[in-house]
Design a protein around this motif. Structure first.
Motif, PDB file in Angstrom:
ATOM      1  N   PRO A   6       0.307  -1.702   0.500  1.00  0.00           N
ATOM      2  CA  PRO A   6      -0.176   0.165   0.209  1.00  0.00           C
ATOM      3  C   PRO A   6       0.731   1.425  -0.353  1.00  0.00           C
ATOM      4  CG  PRO A   6      -1.105  -1.591   1.400  1.00  0.00           C
ATOM      5  CD  PRO A   6       0.442  -2.023   1.011  1.00  0.00           C
ATOM      6  N   LYS A   7       1.857   1.248   0.317  1.00  0.00           N
ATOM      7  CA  LYS A   7       2.534   1.999   0.594  1.00  0.00           C
ATOM      8  C   LYS A   7       3.944   2.602   0.053  1.00  0.00           C
ATOM      9  CE  LYS A   7       0.361   4.739   4.580  1.00  0.00           C
ATOM     10  NZ  LYS A   7       0.446   5.564   5.437  1.00  0.00           N
ATOM     11  N   ASN A   8       4.850   1.510  -0.397  1.00  0.00           N
ATOM     12  CA  ASN A   8       5.604   1.272  -1.630  1.00  0.00           C
ATOM     13  C   ASN A   8       5.815   0.194  -2.419  1.00  0.00           C
ATOM     14  OD1 ASN A   8       7.049  -0.481  -0.560  1.00  0.00           O
ATOM     15  ND2 ASN A   8       7.273  -0.277   1.394  1.00  0.00           N
ATOM     16  N   ILE A   9       6.405   0.651  -3.376  1.00  0.00           N
ATOM     17  CA  ILE A   9       7.029  -0.297  -4.790  1.00  0.00           C
ATOM     18  C   ILE A   9       8.230  -0.506  -4.384  1.00  0.00           C
ATOM     19  CG2 ILE A   9       6.588  -0.753  -7.038  1.00  0.00           C
ATOM     20  CD1 ILE A   9       5.335   1.477  -7.152  1.00  0.00           C
ATOM     21  N   SER A  10       8.431  -1.918  -4.233  1.00  0.00           N
ATOM     22  CA  SER A  10       9.853  -2.196  -4.798  1.00  0.00           C
ATOM     23  C   SER A  10      10.763  -2.628  -6.055  1.00  0.00           C
ATOM     24  CB  SER A  10      10.329  -3.294  -3.887  1.00  0.00           C
ATOM     25  OG  SER A  10       9.638  -4.173  -3.856  1.00  0.00           O
ATOM     26  N   ILE A  11      10.939  -2.731  -6.676  1.00  0.00           N
ATOM     27  CA  ILE A  11      12.327  -3.042  -7.558  1.00  0.00           C
ATOM     28  C   ILE A  11      13.096  -3.503  -7.945  1.00  0.00           C
ATOM     29  CG2 ILE A  11      12.701  -2.597 -10.511  1.00  0.00           C
ATOM     30  CD1 ILE A  11      10.632   0.125 -10.598  1.00  0.00           C
ATOM     31  N   ARG A  12      12.901  -5.084  -8.112  1.00  0.00           N
ATOM     32  CA  ARG A  12      14.745  -5.656  -7.806  1.00  0.00           C
ATOM     33  C   ARG A  12      14.987  -5.745  -6.570  1.00  0.00           C
ATOM     34  NH1 ARG A  12      14.761  -8.473 -12.315  1.00  0.00           N
ATOM     35  NH2 ARG A  12      14.315  -7.329 -14.291  1.00  0.00           N
ATOM     36  N   LYS A  13      14.637  -5.069  -5.701  1.00  0.00           N
ATOM     37  CA  LYS A  13      14.998  -4.969  -4.069  1.00  0.00           C
ATOM     38  C   LYS A  13      16.258  -4.190  -4.061  1.00  0.00           C
ATOM     39  CE  LYS A  13      12.853  -9.336  -2.774  1.00  0.00           C
ATOM     40  NZ  LYS A  13      13.238 -10.999  -1.580  1.00  0.00           N
ATOM     41  N   THR A  14      16.470  -3.441  -4.884  1.00  0.00           N
ATOM     42  CA  THR A  14      17.253  -2.123  -4.759  1.00  0.00           C
ATOM     43  C   THR A  14      16.934  -0.932  -4.999  1.00  0.00           C
ATOM     44  OG1 THR A  14      17.565  -2.103  -7.310  1.00  0.00           O
ATOM     45  CG2 THR A  14      19.100  -3.916  -6.357  1.00  0.00           C
ATOM     46  N   THR A  15      15.492  -0.747  -5.826  1.00  0.00           N
ATOM     47  CA  THR A  15      15.441   0.611  -5.695  1.00  0.00           C
ATOM     48  C   THR A  15      13.287   0.592  -4.715  1.00  0.00           C
ATOM     49  OG1 THR A  15      15.665   0.446  -7.637  1.00  0.00           O
ATOM     50  CG2 THR A  15      14.272   2.431  -7.463  1.00  0.00           C
ATOM     51  N   ALA A  16      13.240   1.629  -4.305  1.00  0.00           N
ATOM     52  CA  ALA A  16      11.923   1.639  -3.487  1.00  0.00           C
ATOM     53  C   ALA A  16      11.103   3.237  -4.045  1.00  0.00           C
ATOM     54  CB  ALA A  16      12.200   2.120  -1.764  1.00  0.00           C
ATOM     55  N   LEU A  17      10.125   3.200  -4.965  1.00  0.00           N
ATOM     56  CA  LEU A  17       9.307   4.297  -5.143  1.00  0.00           C
ATOM     57  C   LEU A  17       8.707   3.734  -4.471  1.00  0.00           C
ATOM     58  CD1 LEU A  17       9.693   3.083  -9.102  1.00  0.00           C
ATOM     59  CD2 LEU A  17      10.983   5.028  -8.018  1.00  0.00           C
ATOM     60  N   TYR A  18       7.383   5.102  -4.310  1.00  0.00           N
ATOM     61  CA  TYR A  18       5.662   5.142  -2.881  1.00  0.00           C
ATOM     62  C   TYR A  18       5.501   5.933  -4.157  1.00  0.00           C
ATOM     63  CZ  TYR A  18       9.463   4.542   0.173  1.00  0.00           C
ATOM     64  OH  TYR A  18       9.993   3.826   1.483  1.00  0.00           O
ATOM     65  N   PHE A  19       4.455   5.364  -3.975  1.00  0.00           N
ATOM     66  CA  PHE A  19       2.577   5.617  -4.821  1.00  0.00           C
ATOM     67  C   PHE A  19       1.968   5.621  -3.541  1.00  0.00           C
ATOM     68  CE2 PHE A  19      -0.589   2.250  -6.026  1.00  0.00           C
ATOM     69  CZ  PHE A  19       0.028   1.554  -5.415  1.00  0.00           C
ATOM     70  N   TYR A  20       0.868   6.592  -3.620  1.00  0.00           N
ATOM     71  CA  TYR A  20      -0.353   6.269  -2.996  1.00  0.00           C
ATOM     72  C   TYR A  20      -1.518   6.303  -3.465  1.00  0.00           C
ATOM     73  CZ  TYR A  20       2.992   8.046  -0.115  1.00  0.00           C
ATOM     74  OH  TYR A  20       4.543   8.273   1.560  1.00  0.00           O
ATOM     75  N   ASN A  21      -1.771   6.299  -4.841  1.00  0.00           N
ATOM     76  CA  ASN A  21      -2.728   6.836  -5.513  1.00  0.00           C
ATOM     77  C   ASN A  21      -2.731   5.037  -6.278  1.00  0.00           C
ATOM     78  OD1 ASN A  21      -3.794   8.489  -4.678  1.00  0.00           O
ATOM     79  ND2 ASN A  21      -2.494  10.002  -6.399  1.00  0.00           N
ATOM     80  N   TYR A  22      -2.587   5.497  -7.562  1.00  0.00           N
ATOM     81  CA  TYR A  22      -3.122   3.615  -7.952  1.00  0.00           C
ATOM     82  C   TYR A  22      -1.701   3.528  -9.372  1.00  0.00           C
ATOM     83  CZ  TYR A  22      -4.089   7.098 -12.043  1.00  0.00           C
ATOM     84  OH  TYR A  22      -4.562   7.980 -12.792  1.00  0.00           O
ATOM     85  N   PHE A  23      -1.045   2.625  -9.598  1.00  0.00           N
ATOM     86  CA  PHE A  23      -0.344   2.135  -9.754  1.00  0.00           C
ATOM     87  C   PHE A  23      -0.585   1.211 -11.399  1.00  0.00           C
ATOM     88  CE2 PHE A  23       3.047  -1.226 -11.103  1.00  0.00           C
ATOM     89  CZ  PHE A  23       4.051  -0.920 -11.244  1.00  0.00           C
ATOM     90  N   SER A  24      -1.041   1.564 -12.515  1.00  0.00           N
ATOM     91  CA  SER A  24      -0.830   0.528 -13.795  1.00  0.00           C
ATOM     92  C   SER A  24      -0.564   0.137 -14.331  1.00  0.00           C
ATOM     93  CB  SER A  24      -2.105   1.662 -14.692  1.00  0.00           C
ATOM     94  OG  SER A  24      -2.899   1.423 -15.868  1.00  0.00           O
ATOM     95  N   ILE A  25      -0.322  -0.322 -14.783  1.00  0.00           N
ATOM     96  CA  ILE A  25       0.213  -1.705 -16.715  1.00  0.00           C
ATOM     97  C   ILE A  25      -0.764  -1.304 -17.827  1.00  0.00           C
ATOM     98  CG2 ILE A  25       1.906  -3.521 -17.090  1.00  0.00           C
ATOM     99  CD1 ILE A  25       2.449  -3.880 -14.098  1.00  0.00           C
ATOM    100  N   GLY A  26      -0.223  -1.221 -18.852  1.00  0.00           N
ATOM    101  CA  GLY A  26      -1.331  -1.517 -19.558  1.00  0.00           C
ATOM    102  C   GLY A  26      -1.432   0.441 -21.112  1.00  0.00           C
ATOM    103  N   VAL A  27      -2.930  -0.821 -21.193  1.00  0.00           N
ATOM    104  CA  VAL A  27      -2.814   0.534 -22.256  1.00  0.00           C
ATOM    105  C   VAL A  27      -3.005   2.077 -21.586  1.00  0.00           C
ATOM    106  CG1 VAL A  27      -5.641   0.139 -21.613  1.00  0.00           C
ATOM    107  CG2 VAL A  27      -4.923   0.936 -23.793  1.00  0.00           C
ATOM    108  N   ASP A  28      -3.687   2.314 -20.335  1.00  0.00           N
ATOM    109  CA  ASP A  28      -4.368   3.139 -19.682  1.00  0.00           C
ATOM    110  C   ASP A  28      -2.585   4.032 -19.384  1.00  0.00           C
ATOM    111  OD1 ASP A  28      -4.300   1.263 -17.895  1.00  0.00           O
ATOM    112  OD2 ASP A  28      -4.370   3.022 -15.934  1.00  0.00           O
ATOM    113  N   ALA A  29      -1.780   3.254 -19.270  1.00  0.00           N
ATOM    114  CA  ALA A  29      -0.130   3.556 -18.841  1.00  0.00           C
ATOM    115  C   ALA A  29       0.260   4.309 -20.428  1.00  0.00           C
ATOM    116  CB  ALA A  29       0.792   2.928 -18.101  1.00  0.00           C
ATOM    117  N   LYS A  30      -0.036   3.599 -21.439  1.00  0.00           N
ATOM    118  CA  LYS A  30       0.515   3.748 -22.639  1.00  0.00           C
ATOM    119  C   LYS A  30      -0.395   4.823 -22.989  1.00  0.00           C
ATOM    120  CE  LYS A  30       1.989   2.814 -26.863  1.00  0.00           C
ATOM    121  NZ  LYS A  30       2.931   3.648 -27.089  1.00  0.00           N
ATOM    122  N   VAL A  31      -1.294   5.332 -23.595  1.00  0.00           N
ATOM    123  CA  VAL A  31      -1.668   6.131 -23.773  1.00  0.00           C
ATOM    124  C   VAL A  31      -1.156   7.587 -21.959  1.00  0.00           C
ATOM    125  CG1 VAL A  31      -4.399   7.671 -23.282  1.00  0.00           C
ATOM    126  CG2 VAL A  31      -4.725   5.459 -24.344  1.00  0.00           C
TER     127      VAL A  31
END
Length: 161
Positions: A6-31
């Motif tokens: 809910p309060k963080n995103i970790s990519i390959r356990k080396t980088t932490a990104l934070y989001f508080y609203n929503y995360f998307s993969i796909g057509v809406d992210a492409k647009v």
């Protein structure tokens, strides 16, 4: 691999990104990405709100025809609280939300308020809601209340490979 809580995103356990609203993969992210790239080319393109909406409509319509994200469910693995989700239909986007509102006010998790199968959504419950979107045309249907997203589930931890 992306691990989403809910309060963080970790990519390959080396980088932490934070989001508080929503995360998307796909057509809406492409647009949104196509719109952003256009915005970077000239400030003339961002001269007024109506023009911005027309650009979003153009990019969404183009994705309805081209379908760059078709078959997204075959290109990734999705885990909710450690359980692999394998029965996802043909979708073009996965949206993970932590707030009730998405895409200019669409209440994704409450589109089907009459369902007894869905747990209620709360911002502070430590869970994220995950839905699938079928196409950019489906996004337009969601925005005017003619359709529902594909409900994938709620989880405290979501992994996307």
């Amino acid at each position: 691999m992306i691990t989403i809580k809910p309060k963080n995103i970790s990519i390959r356990k080396t980088t932490a990104l934070y989001f508080y609203n929503y995360f998307s993969i796909g057509v809406d992210a492409k647009v949104a990405f196509d719109f952003h790239q256009t915005r970077q080319t000239s400030s003339l393109y961002m001269s007024n709100r109506l023009y911005n909406k027309l650009l979003y409509t153009f990019f969404g319509t183009r994705q309805a025809v081209i379908s760059d994200c078709n078959g997204l469910q075959n290109q990734l693995e999705l885990y909710l609280d450690g359980n692999k989700i394998s029965n996802i239909p043909d979708i073009e986007s996965i949206v993970i939300v932590n707030i009730p509102s998405w895409a200019a006010g669409v209440k994704l998790w409450k589109c089907n308020e009459n369902s007894d199968l869905l747990s209620s959504q709360h911002i502070d419950d430590g869970k994220l809601e995950t839905v699938g979107i079928y196409s950019s045309f489906h996004i337009a249907q969601l925005q005017i209340g003619l359709s529902e997203p594909y409900y994938i589930g709620q989880a405290s931890e979501i992994k996307v490979k």
